[in-house]
Design an enzyme around this catalytic site. Structure first.
Site, PDB file in Angstrom:
ATOM      1  N   HIS A  70     -11.097 -32.692  -1.437  1.00  0.00           N
ATOM      2  CA  HIS A  70     -11.464 -32.464  -2.836  1.00  0.00           C
ATOM      3  C   HIS A  70     -10.444 -31.561  -3.537  1.00  0.00           C
ATOM      4  O   HIS A  70      -9.898 -31.910  -4.595  1.00  0.00           O
ATOM      5  CB  HIS A  70     -12.861 -31.834  -2.885  1.00  0.00           C
ATOM      6  CG  HIS A  70     -13.345 -31.506  -4.267  1.00  0.00           C
ATOM      7  ND1 HIS A  70     -14.314 -32.236  -4.899  1.00  0.00           N
ATOM      8  CD2 HIS A  70     -12.999 -30.518  -5.131  1.00  0.00           C
ATOM      9  CE1 HIS A  70     -14.549 -31.716  -6.103  1.00  0.00           C
ATOM     10  NE2 HIS A  70     -13.762 -30.666  -6.256  1.00  0.00           N
ATOM     11  N   GLU A  71     -10.200 -30.395  -2.954  1.00  0.00           N
ATOM     12  CA  GLU A  71      -9.295 -29.443  -3.606  1.00  0.00           C
ATOM     13  C   GLU A  71      -7.859 -29.962  -3.640  1.00  0.00           C
ATOM     14  O   GLU A  71      -7.119 -29.693  -4.591  1.00  0.00           O
ATOM     15  CB  GLU A  71      -9.367 -28.086  -2.901  1.00  0.00           C
ATOM     16  CG  GLU A  71     -10.750 -27.445  -2.902  1.00  0.00           C
ATOM     17  CD  GLU A  71     -11.366 -27.309  -4.288  1.00  0.00           C
ATOM     18  OE1 GLU A  71     -10.614 -27.270  -5.284  1.00  0.00           O
ATOM     19  OE2 GLU A  71     -12.607 -27.257  -4.373  1.00  0.00           O
ATOM     20  N   HIS A  99      -7.351 -31.981  -6.729  1.00  0.00           N
ATOM     21  CA  HIS A  99      -6.996 -31.163  -7.885  1.00  0.00           C
ATOM     22  C   HIS A  99      -5.505 -30.833  -7.861  1.00  0.00           C
ATOM     23  O   HIS A  99      -4.818 -30.919  -8.884  1.00  0.00           O
ATOM     24  CB  HIS A  99      -7.784 -29.850  -7.856  1.00  0.00           C
ATOM     25  CG  HIS A  99      -9.195 -29.963  -8.333  1.00  0.00           C
ATOM     26  ND1 HIS A  99      -9.544 -30.504  -9.547  1.00  0.00           N
ATOM     27  CD2 HIS A  99     -10.375 -29.584  -7.752  1.00  0.00           C
ATOM     28  CE1 HIS A  99     -10.857 -30.448  -9.706  1.00  0.00           C
ATOM     29  NE2 HIS A  99     -11.384 -29.901  -8.619  1.00  0.00           N
ATOM     30  N   HIS A 142     -21.360 -20.469 -11.203  1.00  0.00           N
ATOM     31  CA  HIS A 142     -20.709 -21.485 -12.026  1.00  0.00           C
ATOM     32  C   HIS A 142     -20.945 -21.256 -13.516  1.00  0.00           C
ATOM     33  O   HIS A 142     -20.021 -21.362 -14.320  1.00  0.00           O
ATOM     34  CB  HIS A 142     -21.246 -22.870 -11.664  1.00  0.00           C
ATOM     35  CG  HIS A 142     -20.684 -23.440 -10.411  1.00  0.00           C
ATOM     36  ND1 HIS A 142     -21.136 -23.087  -9.174  1.00  0.00           N
ATOM     37  CD2 HIS A 142     -19.703 -24.351 -10.206  1.00  0.00           C
ATOM     38  CE1 HIS A 142     -20.463 -23.753  -8.262  1.00  0.00           C
ATOM     39  NE2 HIS A 142     -19.589 -24.526  -8.857  1.00  0.00           N
ATOM     40  N   GLY A 151     -18.436 -18.147 -14.228  1.00  0.00           N
ATOM     41  CA  GLY A 151     -17.329 -19.085 -14.223  1.00  0.00           C
ATOM     42  C   GLY A 151     -17.240 -19.861 -15.516  1.00  0.00           C
ATOM     43  O   GLY A 151     -17.748 -19.442 -16.542  1.00  0.00           O
ATOM     44  N   GLY A 152     -16.640 -21.019 -15.466  1.00  0.00           N
ATOM     45  CA  GLY A 152     -16.377 -21.784 -16.678  1.00  0.00           C
ATOM     46  C   GLY A 152     -17.298 -22.954 -16.901  1.00  0.00           C
ATOM     47  O   GLY A 152     -16.997 -23.820 -17.716  1.00  0.00           O
TER      48      GLY A 152
END
Length: 780
Positions: free
Chosen positions: A558-559, A562, A693, A697-698
């Protein structure tokens, strides 16, 4: 959580204050670092490398916000000499680690902020209604600010310390004020508006036009419309500064509460069901926390998750579960008042800008555009999942009663344990047995093979000698540095920090940016560099590799997805390069897409092998993992839908309580849970106090983005499935090239709807692909 996302100065502030976890998500992204010298500890006998990495001018990533500070600077050299500022492609982490204390870092950032403000005020007088006369003029200034601030943010995520926290608490308000100054600049706004309404506009390419459109929108949402010195502008700026402080407080409370809890068990018979490997992990966890004997259970997920899944001691599970759902909800670390103030201020800020709610503001800049569109998707997925979820709970409850002796209904501390035992019953393999076939080096090579064979991207680790020759240092000995190439040309680099370090590194996994691809006026190109951060178990000894749970494998893929989108971009304007400028609810597509390869039998076979014998993973184990994506998928879907629905409700219709008789955030959470949670929850559930989250977070009014993106990622992978059926590997290679040339290449320079149409050949997304992959189509 977490996640990875592109930022502008405001986003840089968000990701820093978000340094919690991440989870998440989102979470959006923030990092902390423990930088220990590596080059001198690496194999000195390695041969001299045949290459030297060319230094390139570093790019800017995101702009912060500022004001002046009053800390004395006479003991600090000019900020330009600071390792926060003086670097190009690779920061000197070895030196940075020694210069994060408040007395060292605060004067540096004070000078940086003061000079940035003065430079910006001078530039205001020179703005011209051209792209280079506005956006171009600010490039170098934004670059310097965002690089320095980004390093502080990163270190806060991977090397947390009281000193670093103090530094952040002192300088963050100054960055907020600087950001507001730049985003409320009337000369800048007028120049961009004049450009948009002039003949010069048609001479710009589509990426430049999108950058300017988004800049104008961002400035409007930053309060450019308020008259100078008006009460509205004053209040707006006060709210912005206060929200950044509250977000940082929320994160710190969660981190402190997580670290504060530990349950030491002296008698191993109380831990029945835990394997020898898990017991050893619990013992080492205690040793790291100063416990000389016994087994230590803490609330960081690499410990909490396996314990809840395997320990048959129901009373102990209940104790640990209750501690987890109430963390950061009491005493000085109580996040309830923080949440209420955040919600009040977000609504007030949105109202000042002319929006009905924070959710309306948040959705206006996303692909979904409005609350109704996001809610419609959630409702559609709910309708498709509820029938399956109900049947799953029935079967799980029946299994728990007949096989585990648990009376109905199941308690929330039983869910993980019963699910894991049920999975073992169905698929014959427990999580730890499976992990013996996922040795980290083998998995990592398998990941790189996918990148190479499917997308034409090559990855290799830089050797110790190459790191030393090129003076590349890291924040911990375990951190690795990788080079990314395509057709023989180096395209990017990334740092990999893969192992859990609960004492200093926030939990979860995320990707973030070091530099962004940028073409400078003199023709030089800054290459993108990324951070890839995970929290998988470290090796148990020097002779054994890290053994990954299957979820750790999926997280790594997953990462890396990105990272690929950031590193393989072809956009050379930093505001739209890589992950920068991509709508929040589309940015998870590239990451979730990569997870699909973890459920392909061919790739499972290639990235696995017993860590001792090297023997292939048994076919029945592969079959079990492939089938596993459908295991209790309805319940898993409802869990994510619950988080999304609570998030939207809190930020659209909910009014924080003014008295003890008013409905609380926990009341709202419990009310929504009646429809989304099939196993009864505890009245004292305070999960929201650690919901990083949306409060740290954003992802505020944006948690739905995970499911929104997942519909696109599933449909994207369906294109590869169709290619495999129609033309085999040549067709897969062809669709891989198209994916690389669209989803990975176009960054934030093209609207996601257009990117999607270029890749998929149609404007709509087929939600059934996600339901099919999850085994939920039958219950539509």
């Amino acid at each position: 959580m977490y996640r990875a996302t592109g930022r502008t100065i405001n986003q840089s502030i968000i990701r820093l204050s978000q340094n919690r976890r991440v989870i998440n998500p989102s979470a959006f992204s923030r990092r902390l670092t423990t930088i220990e010298r590596r080059a001198t500890q690496l194999n000195k006998k390695a041969t001299t490398p045949k290459f030297r990495i060319q230094e390139r001018v570093a790019t800017r990533s995101a702009l912060p916000t500022f004001r002046t500070m009053t800390t004395a600077t006479n003991e600090i050299t000019a900020y330009k000499q600071s390792p926060f500022v003086q670097w190009k492609l690779f920061p000197n982490f070895e030196k940075l680690l020694g210069e994060c204390k408040p007395e060292q870092a605060i004067p540096v950032f004070q000078q940086l902020i003061n000079e940035a403000r003065d430079k910006f005020l001078a530039l205001e007088k020179e703005f011209q209604p051209t792209f280079d006369g506005t956006i171009g003029q600010l490039s170098e200034l934004e670059d310097e600010i965002s690089r320095a601030y980004g390093l502080l943010s990163h270190l806060n995520g991977v090397k947390n310390s009281p000193e670093l926290r103090e530094t952040l608490e002192k300088i963050q308000p100054e960055f907020i004020k600087l950001s507001l100054l730049m985003n409320q600049s009337i000369p800048k706004y007028n120049a961009l508006e004049t450009l948009k309404n002039s003949d010069e506009w048609n001479k710009l390419n589509s990426v430049q036009q999108r950058i300017i459109d988004k800049s104008l929108r961002s400035m409007k949402n930053a309060g450019i419309g308020f008259p100078e010195n008006s009460p509205e502008k004053k209040r707006f700026n006060e709210i912005s500064e206060r929200l950044s402080q509250l977000s940082l407080s929320f994160n710190n409370n969660v981190l402190d509460a997580t670290k504060a809890y530990k349950r030491v068990v002296k008698d191993s018979t109380e831990l029945e069901g835990c394997s020898e490997t898990l017991l050893e992990t619990l013992k080492k966890n205690g040793e790291q926390l100063g416990e000389t004997e016994g087994y230590c259970i803490t609330l960081d997920f690499p410990i909490y998750g396996p314990f809840m899944m395997n320990c048959s001691n129901r009373a102990l599970r209940e104790e640990i579960y209750r501690a987890n759902i109430t963390k950061a909800s009491e005493g000085v670390m109580n996040n309830e008042p923080v949440i209420n103030e955040i919600l009040c201020l977000r609504r007030e800020k949105a109202n000042l800008l002319g929006y009905k709610s924070h959710a309306d503001l948040s959705l206006s800049v996303k692909m979904a555009q409005d609350i109704e569109s996001a809610q419609n998707l959630l409702d559609r997925l709910f309708d498709a999942s509820i029938g399956s979820a109900q049947k799953e709970v029935e079967k799980l409850t029946q299994f728990a009663a007949t096989e585990l002796g648990m009376s109905a209904p199941l308690s929330p501390w039983d869910t993980s344990y019963a699910s894991e035992q049920y999975r073992k019953k169905l698929f014959k393999f427990d999580e730890e047995t499976i992990s013996q076939y996922f040795a980290f080096p083998k998995v990592l090579q398998g990941l790189f093979d996918v990148a190479n064979e499917i997308l034409g991207v090559q990855v290799r680790e830089l050797s110790p000698a190459e790191l030393e020759t090129n003076k590349i240092t890291t924040w911990h000995d375990d951190v690795k540095v990788f080079e990314v190439s395509e057709k023989g040309e180096v395209k990017a680099y990334f740092y990999g920090d893969f192992y859990s370090r609960p004492s200093e590194k926030r939990s979860g996994a995320w990707m973030d940016t070091v530099t962004t691809r940028t073409k400078h006026l003199d023709g030089r190109v800054t290459l993108p560099v990324a951070y890839l951060i995970c929290n998988q178990p470290p090796p148990q000894s020097q002779d054994e590799p890290s053994l990954m749970k299957f979820r750790d494998v999926e997280t790594l893929f997953h990462e890396f997805g990105h990272c690929l989108q950031h590193m393989m971009t072809r956009v050379e304007y930093p505001d739209a390069s890589g992950i920068n400028g991509i709508e929040w609810d589309f940015v998870e597509v590239a990451s979730q897409f990569m997870e699909n390869f973890c459920s392909e039998p061919e790739w499972l076979n290639r990235l696995s092998g017993h860590y001792k014998t090297g023997e292939n993973m048994p076919q029945e184990m592969i079959d079990a993992l492939v089938k596993g994506r459908e295991f209790l998928s309805g319940m898993a879907m409802l869990r994510q839908l619950h988080f999304s629905k609570v998030d939207l409700a809190l930020h659209s219709t909910f009014t924080p309580p003014k008295s003890s008789s008013d409905k609380s955030v926990f009341d709202l959470d419990a009310e929504i849970a009646k429809g989304t949670t099939l196993i009864p929850r505890l009245p004292e559930d305070r999960f929201l106090c650690s919901f990083l989250h949306i409060f740290g977070g954003g992802y505020s009014a944006g948690y739905y983005s995970y499911k929104w993106s997942e519909t696109y990622s599933a449909d994207a992978y369906a294109a590869f499935e169709e290619a495999a059926q129609q033309g085999g590997k040549p067709a897969i290679s062809q669709i891989g090239t198209l994916y690389r040339d669209t989803i990975l290449a176009l960054g934030g320079g093209t609207p996601p709807s257009e990117v999607w149409k270029m890749f998929r050949g149609r404007g709509n997304v087929d939600v059934s692909a996600l339901l099919r992959h999850s085994g939920l189509l039958a219950h539509k």
